[in-house]
Design a protein around this motif. Structure first.
Motif, PDB file in Angstrom:
ATOM      1  N   MET A   1       0.834  -1.191   0.000  1.00 51.72           N
ATOM      2  CA  MET A   1       0.000   0.000   0.000  1.00 51.72           C
ATOM      3  C   MET A   1       0.878   1.253   0.000  1.00 51.72           C
ATOM      4  N   LEU A   2       1.156   1.763  -1.168  1.00 52.93           N
ATOM      5  CA  LEU A   2       2.098   2.882  -1.285  1.00 52.93           C
ATOM      6  C   LEU A   2       1.411   4.156  -1.788  1.00 52.93           C
ATOM      7  N   HIS A   3       0.177   4.351  -1.382  1.00 55.05           N
ATOM      8  CA  HIS A   3      -0.598   5.491  -1.864  1.00 55.05           C
ATOM      9  C   HIS A   3       0.082   6.830  -1.567  1.00 55.05           C
ATOM     10  N   LEU A   4       0.527   6.998  -0.333  1.00 51.51           N
ATOM     11  CA  LEU A   4       1.127   8.273   0.066  1.00 51.51           C
ATOM     12  C   LEU A   4       2.456   8.493  -0.650  1.00 51.51           C
ATOM     13  N   PHE A   5       3.246   7.445  -0.745  1.00 56.24           N
ATOM     14  CA  PHE A   5       4.522   7.554  -1.454  1.00 56.24           C
ATOM     15  C   PHE A   5       4.292   7.879  -2.924  1.00 56.24           C
ATOM     16  N   LEU A   6       3.283   7.261  -3.524  1.00 63.02           N
ATOM     17  CA  LEU A   6       2.965   7.539  -4.921  1.00 63.02           C
ATOM     18  C   LEU A   6       2.603   9.006  -5.112  1.00 63.02           C
ATOM     19  N   GLY A   7       1.781   9.539  -4.214  1.00 66.28           N
ATOM     20  CA  GLY A   7       1.416  10.950  -4.303  1.00 66.28           C
ATOM     21  C   GLY A   7       2.632  11.851  -4.207  1.00 66.28           C
ATOM     22  N   HIS A   8       3.532  11.511  -3.298  1.00 63.52           N
ATOM     23  CA  HIS A   8       4.765  12.286  -3.134  1.00 63.52           C
ATOM     24  C   HIS A   8       5.607  12.246  -4.406  1.00 63.52           C
ATOM     25  N   TYR A   9       5.757  11.064  -4.977  1.00 69.85           N
ATOM     26  CA  TYR A   9       6.613  10.921  -6.159  1.00 69.85           C
ATOM     27  C   TYR A   9       6.009  11.625  -7.370  1.00 69.85           C
ATOM     28  N   VAL A  10       4.716  11.450  -7.564  1.00 70.76           N
ATOM     29  CA  VAL A  10       4.044  12.090  -8.699  1.00 70.76           C
ATOM     30  C   VAL A  10       4.114  13.610  -8.580  1.00 70.76           C
ATOM     31  N   ALA A  11       4.013  14.113  -7.357  1.00 74.14           N
ATOM     32  CA  ALA A  11       4.039  15.563  -7.151  1.00 74.14           C
ATOM     33  C   ALA A  11       5.318  16.194  -7.680  1.00 74.14           C
ATOM     34  N   ASP A  12       6.443  15.500  -7.511  1.00 78.19           N
ATOM     35  CA  ASP A  12       7.736  16.083  -7.890  1.00 78.19           C
ATOM     36  C   ASP A  12       8.318  15.524  -9.180  1.00 78.19           C
ATOM     37  N   HIS A  13       7.722  14.469  -9.712  1.00 77.26           N
ATOM     38  CA  HIS A  13       8.289  13.858 -10.914  1.00 77.26           C
ATOM     39  C   HIS A  13       7.267  13.621 -12.014  1.00 77.26           C
ATOM     40  N   ALA A  85      15.825  12.325   0.962  1.00 80.16           N
ATOM     41  CA  ALA A  85      15.193  12.532   2.267  1.00 80.16           C
ATOM     42  C   ALA A  85      13.675  12.551   2.136  1.00 80.16           C
ATOM     43  N   GLY A  86      13.182  13.209   1.093  1.00 82.87           N
ATOM     44  CA  GLY A  86      11.740  13.264   0.874  1.00 82.87           C
ATOM     45  C   GLY A  86      11.147  11.885   0.662  1.00 82.87           C
ATOM     46  N   MET A  87      11.833  11.053  -0.108  1.00 87.80           N
ATOM     47  CA  MET A  87      11.327   9.704  -0.366  1.00 87.80           C
ATOM     48  C   MET A  87      11.361   8.841   0.888  1.00 87.80           C
ATOM     49  N   ILE A  88      12.416   8.987   1.671  1.00 85.80           N
ATOM     50  CA  ILE A  88      12.508   8.210   2.911  1.00 85.80           C
ATOM     51  C   ILE A  88      11.389   8.594   3.871  1.00 85.80           C
ATOM     52  N   ILE A  89      11.164   9.889   4.022  1.00 85.65           N
ATOM     53  CA  ILE A  89      10.093  10.350   4.909  1.00 85.65           C
ATOM     54  C   ILE A  89       8.734   9.904   4.387  1.00 85.65           C
ATOM     55  N   ALA A  90       8.555   9.950   3.063  1.00 87.37           N
ATOM     56  CA  ALA A  90       7.295   9.502   2.471  1.00 87.37           C
ATOM     57  C   ALA A  90       7.059   8.024   2.769  1.00 87.37           C
ATOM     58  N   LEU A  91       8.105   7.221   2.679  1.00 93.80           N
ATOM     59  CA  LEU A  91       7.974   5.791   2.974  1.00 93.80           C
ATOM     60  C   LEU A  91       7.648   5.558   4.447  1.00 93.80           C
ATOM     61  N   PHE A 110      -3.194  -1.526  -8.482  1.00 93.05           N
ATOM     62  CA  PHE A 110      -3.309  -0.335  -9.324  1.00 93.05           C
ATOM     63  C   PHE A 110      -2.278   0.718  -8.924  1.00 93.05           C
ATOM     64  N   VAL A 111      -2.109   0.911  -7.627  1.00 89.25           N
ATOM     65  CA  VAL A 111      -1.129   1.886  -7.138  1.00 89.25           C
ATOM     66  C   VAL A 111       0.281   1.480  -7.562  1.00 89.25           C
ATOM     67  N   LEU A 112       0.601   0.199  -7.445  1.00 94.21           N
ATOM     68  CA  LEU A 112       1.916  -0.278  -7.864  1.00 94.21           C
ATOM     69  C   LEU A 112       2.108  -0.094  -9.370  1.00 94.21           C
ATOM     70  N   TYR A 113       1.047  -0.318 -10.125  1.00 85.39           N
ATOM     71  CA  TYR A 113       1.124  -0.157 -11.579  1.00 85.39           C
ATOM     72  C   TYR A 113       1.407   1.303 -11.941  1.00 85.39           C
ATOM     73  N   ILE A 114       0.679   2.223 -11.325  1.00 83.68           N
ATOM     74  CA  ILE A 114       0.881   3.651 -11.595  1.00 83.68           C
ATOM     75  C   ILE A 114       2.265   4.093 -11.132  1.00 83.68           C
ATOM     76  N   LEU A 115       2.697   3.584  -9.981  1.00 83.20           N
ATOM     77  CA  LEU A 115       4.035   3.917  -9.492  1.00 83.20           C
ATOM     78  C   LEU A 115       5.093   3.404 -10.463  1.00 83.20           C
ATOM     79  N   GLY A 116       4.878   2.212 -10.994  1.00 81.44           N
ATOM     80  CA  GLY A 116       5.806   1.669 -11.980  1.00 81.44           C
ATOM     81  C   GLY A 116       5.873   2.534 -13.227  1.00 81.44           C
ATOM     82  N   MET A 117       4.723   3.008 -13.689  1.00 83.27           N
ATOM     83  CA  MET A 117       4.697   3.898 -14.851  1.00 83.27           C
ATOM     84  C   MET A 117       5.479   5.175 -14.566  1.00 83.27           C
ATOM     85  N   ALA A 118       5.303   5.702 -13.365  1.00 86.00           N
ATOM     86  CA  ALA A 118       6.005   6.937 -12.999  1.00 86.00           C
ATOM     87  C   ALA A 118       7.511   6.707 -12.929  1.00 86.00           C
TER      88      ALA A 118
END
Length: 203
Positions: A1-13, A85-91, A110-118
């Motif tokens: 369940m990486l919803h929050l991490f995905l949001g963090h990554y998408v926000a900056d990348h 640091a941002g990714m570690i805190i997000a995790l 679905f979250v893993l799939y979108i994260l993989g695309m990103a």
């Protein structure tokens, strides 16, 4: 369940030229802050917003603080430290609230799939722009397109079309650029290895 991490990554990348973020000023910077908040909310509003809003908004505030730091530092090593640091805190935050995502309308797969695309589209671009060939404004549109196409076809169980997309990507580069670049091989190789690994993670 990486919803929050995905949001963090998408926000900056995601949909963003990450290397340009460090140079944002004025209204452009404010727009990015707004985008970051909504990107994080997009993957968490149906869970954290109604259950633990304090944690959610605390994380958003931390994310925005890192955005602020990014435009204030002036050494490349600091940019990378901010990203890591941002990714570690997000995790860490994601781990703390992961149980809340079990009821999310976004499934784990679905979250893993979108994260993989990103990741398949932006991680290598980050490498190109910051490490090798270390051209900050390196345009990687062709590479992004071929990696994304390969990822989608490969995870859909269509390896023929996946490799065909790499072939057409190579032909397009020859037609558009007309001069062979020795870094061209990195993108398709990354797409192949990453997609194989990520398919094992998702499925």
């Amino acid at each position: 369940m990486l919803h929050l991490f995905l949001g963090h990554y998408v926000a900056d990348h995601g949909f963003t030229h990450n290397s340009k973020l460090r140079h944002l000023k004025g209204w452009n910077f404010i727009q990015h802050l707004i985008w970051s908040a909504f990107a994080i909310l997009a993957f968490t509003f149906d869970t954290l917003l109604y259950t633990v809003p304090v944690i959610l908004f605390t994380f958003i505030a931390i994310h925005l603080f890192f955005d602020y730091l990014r435009v204030k530092v002036n050494k490349k090593v600091y940019y990378h430290l901010i990203e890591v640091a941002g990714m570690i805190i997000a995790l860490i935050f994601n781990f703390v609230v992961s149980d809340y995502f079990k009821t999310s309308y976004l499934s784990k797969e679905f979250v893993l799939y979108i994260l993989g695309m990103a990741l398949v589209t932006t991680a290598l671009s980050y490498f190109f722009r910051n490490f090798y060939p270390a051209i900050e404004n390196y345009e990687d549109l062709e590479g992004i397109s071929e990696r994304l196409a390969f990822f989608i076809f490969f995870l859909a169980g269509k390896p023929f079309f996946a490799f065909l997309s790499l072939f057409f990507g190579f032909l397009f580069r020859l037609w558009k650029v007309k001069k062979f670049d020795h870094v061209w091989w990195i993108s398709p190789v990354f797409a192949i290895f990453f997609s194989i690994i990520w398919k094992g993670i998702v499925f």
